[in-house]
Design a protein around this motif. Structure first.
Motif, PDB file in Angstrom:
ATOM      1  N   VAL A 285      54.292  66.116  21.050  1.00 61.69           N
ATOM      2  CA  VAL A 285      55.684  65.874  20.663  1.00 61.69           C
ATOM      3  C   VAL A 285      56.472  65.569  21.932  1.00 61.69           C
ATOM      4  O   VAL A 285      56.589  66.417  22.815  1.00 61.69           O
TER       5      VAL A 285
ATOM      6  N   ASP B 178      60.929  74.733  23.525  1.00 68.70           N
ATOM      7  CA  ASP B 178      60.937  73.449  22.825  1.00 68.70           C
ATOM      8  C   ASP B 178      59.552  73.140  22.256  1.00 68.70           C
ATOM      9  O   ASP B 178      59.424  72.675  21.109  1.00 68.70           O
ATOM     10  N   TRP B 179      58.520  73.408  23.042  1.00 65.45           N
ATOM     11  CA  TRP B 179      57.147  73.143  22.600  1.00 65.45           C
ATOM     12  C   TRP B 179      56.827  73.968  21.360  1.00 65.45           C
ATOM     13  O   TRP B 179      56.363  73.421  20.346  1.00 65.45           O
TER      14      TRP B 179
ATOM     15  N   ARG C  50      58.826  75.449  19.318  1.00 57.38           N
ATOM     16  CA  ARG C  50      59.718  75.165  18.198  1.00 57.38           C
ATOM     17  C   ARG C  50      59.214  73.963  17.385  1.00 57.38           C
ATOM     18  O   ARG C  50      59.268  73.949  16.155  1.00 57.38           O
ATOM     19  N   ARG C  51      58.689  72.954  18.073  1.00 58.80           N
ATOM     20  CA  ARG C  51      58.479  71.664  17.424  1.00 58.80           C
ATOM     21  C   ARG C  51      57.025  71.245  17.210  1.00 58.80           C
ATOM     22  O   ARG C  51      56.779  70.239  16.546  1.00 58.80           O
ATOM     23  N   TYR C  52      56.053  72.014  17.707  1.00 60.71           N
ATOM     24  CA  TYR C  52      54.688  71.474  17.737  1.00 60.71           C
ATOM     25  C   TYR C  52      54.062  71.295  16.359  1.00 60.71           C
ATOM     26  O   TYR C  52      53.114  70.522  16.191  1.00 60.71           O
TER      27      TYR C  52
ATOM     28  N   VAL D 221      55.826  70.275  13.634  1.00 62.31           N
ATOM     29  CA  VAL D 221      56.627  69.344  12.827  1.00 62.31           C
ATOM     30  C   VAL D 221      55.838  68.089  12.444  1.00 62.31           C
ATOM     31  O   VAL D 221      55.918  67.627  11.295  1.00 62.31           O
TER      32      VAL D 221
ATOM     33  N   GLU E  26      60.467  73.532  11.807  1.00 58.42           N
ATOM     34  CA  GLU E  26      60.531  74.059  13.169  1.00 58.42           C
ATOM     35  C   GLU E  26      60.378  75.578  13.155  1.00 58.42           C
ATOM     36  O   GLU E  26      60.855  76.256  12.237  1.00 58.42           O
TER      37      GLU E  26
ATOM     38  N   TYR F 104      60.857  62.533  17.429  1.00 57.51           N
ATOM     39  CA  TYR F 104      61.756  62.778  16.316  1.00 57.51           C
ATOM     40  C   TYR F 104      63.007  63.458  16.847  1.00 57.51           C
ATOM     41  O   TYR F 104      62.959  64.158  17.868  1.00 57.51           O
TER      42      TYR F 104
ATOM     43  N   ARG G 254      65.874  66.173  16.735  1.00 62.03           N
ATOM     44  CA  ARG G 254      66.096  67.519  16.186  1.00 62.03           C
ATOM     45  C   ARG G 254      67.350  67.522  15.342  1.00 62.03           C
ATOM     46  O   ARG G 254      68.332  66.875  15.652  1.00 62.03           O
TER      47      ARG G 254
END
Length: 291
Positions: free
Chosen positions: A85, A189-190, A192-194, A196, A202, A288, A290
């Protein structure tokens, strides 16, 4: 104590396994037989490296397999790789677990309000060296992040290899913020989003997305060690977990695994052979915005 690994099966396939041996050449469980502490007086912990930095294959200690080898996670019959991501590529730390720890799924954490994820506690090692799968290294905890993953508490210990050139300068979470600016923010951040790109929401975090310090981290680790002690002594339900071990439990315990039984278990897996190539789709970069 030194440890070695024995690869079985074919890399990048469903049958690939990494088994562990101790200094005497005895097969062991990395979940149960490797001590949590490398040096208890200094709060130095062992870490089993599952995923080297910059790689994508989601390798993990197989808690439901005899001897708990490292193998690749599988979803819907296919090997699991974490997505890239943007701006991240693979795992951004050496990722693994502290042995002899367990996040009890029947215990609701007082800080997060969620039960444990039924795994050993996770570690993000932030040193300069890219480790190898199956490495057992000595780390000191610097802090911890409380991730809530699909309703479960999933602690992430931030640690550094004690042999790293920067280890003497990194002793608490504030040192990471000061000497590696942006790394902690990238870590949140990693995580939270990996998931998605796989269609999952998230992840969220306790403590307003903030890291807790070294002392807090050590207490959480000790708590998961106590939970593991309950597990291995059959005071807590093991469910589908395989708790057989070759070093910890006494011979009359249901969890005791003889050297011969361990040897047979390894020999029943496929011999080590040529691996498959990693699918080119693993290198895809996902973008993407957020919400």
């Amino acid at each position: 104590m030194s440890y070695t690994v024995e690869e079985r099966g074919n890399p990048n396939t469903l049958n690939y396994r990494i088994f562990f041996k101790n200094a005497e050449g005895k097969y062991i469980s990395p979940f149960h037989d490797i001590p949590m502490y490398a040096d208890e007086s200094q709060n130095i912990f062992h870490m089993v490296v599952e995923v080297p930095r910059w790689t994508n294959a989601k390798m993990e200690i197989a808690t439901k397999d005899l001897l708990n080898p490292i193998k690749q996670d599988v979803k819907k019959g296919k090997l699991r790789y974490v997505a890239n991501v943007f701006p991240h590529k693979g795992y951004i730390w050496n990722y693994g677990a502290i042995p002899q720890t367990w996040e009890d799924p029947a215990h609701k954490d007082g800080d997060t309000g969620c039960c444990g994820d039924n795994d050993p506690i996770d570690v993000c090692e932030i040193g300069t060296k890219v480790c190898s799968r199956g490495d057992v290294i000595k780390v000191k905890a610097l802090g911890i992040l409380a991730m809530i993953d699909e309703g479960e508490t999933d602690w992430k210990v931030i640690a550094i290899n004690v042999e790293d050139p920067e280890a003497n300068h990194l002793n608490n979470i504030g040192d990471v913020q000061r000497l590696k600016p942006g790394y902690l923010e990238a870590t949140v951040d990693w995580f939270r989003r990996y998931k998605v790109p796989d269609g999952k929401p998230e992840n969220r975090f306790a403590f307003n997305d903030e890291f807790k310090d070294k002392d807090f981290a050590i207490e959480v680790i000790k708590g998961t060690h106590d939970s593991w002690k309950d597990l291995i002594s059959q005071k807590a339900s093991s469910g589908e977990l395989i708790c057989k071990n070759t070093c910890v439990s006494s011979g009359d315990s249901a969890f005791s695994c003889s050297a011969d039984e361990a040897k047979v278990a390894v020999e029943q897996t496929c011999p080590f052979g040529e691996g498959e190539s990693i699918p080119s789709s693993v290198d895809k970069w996902f973008y993407y915005e957020r919400k």
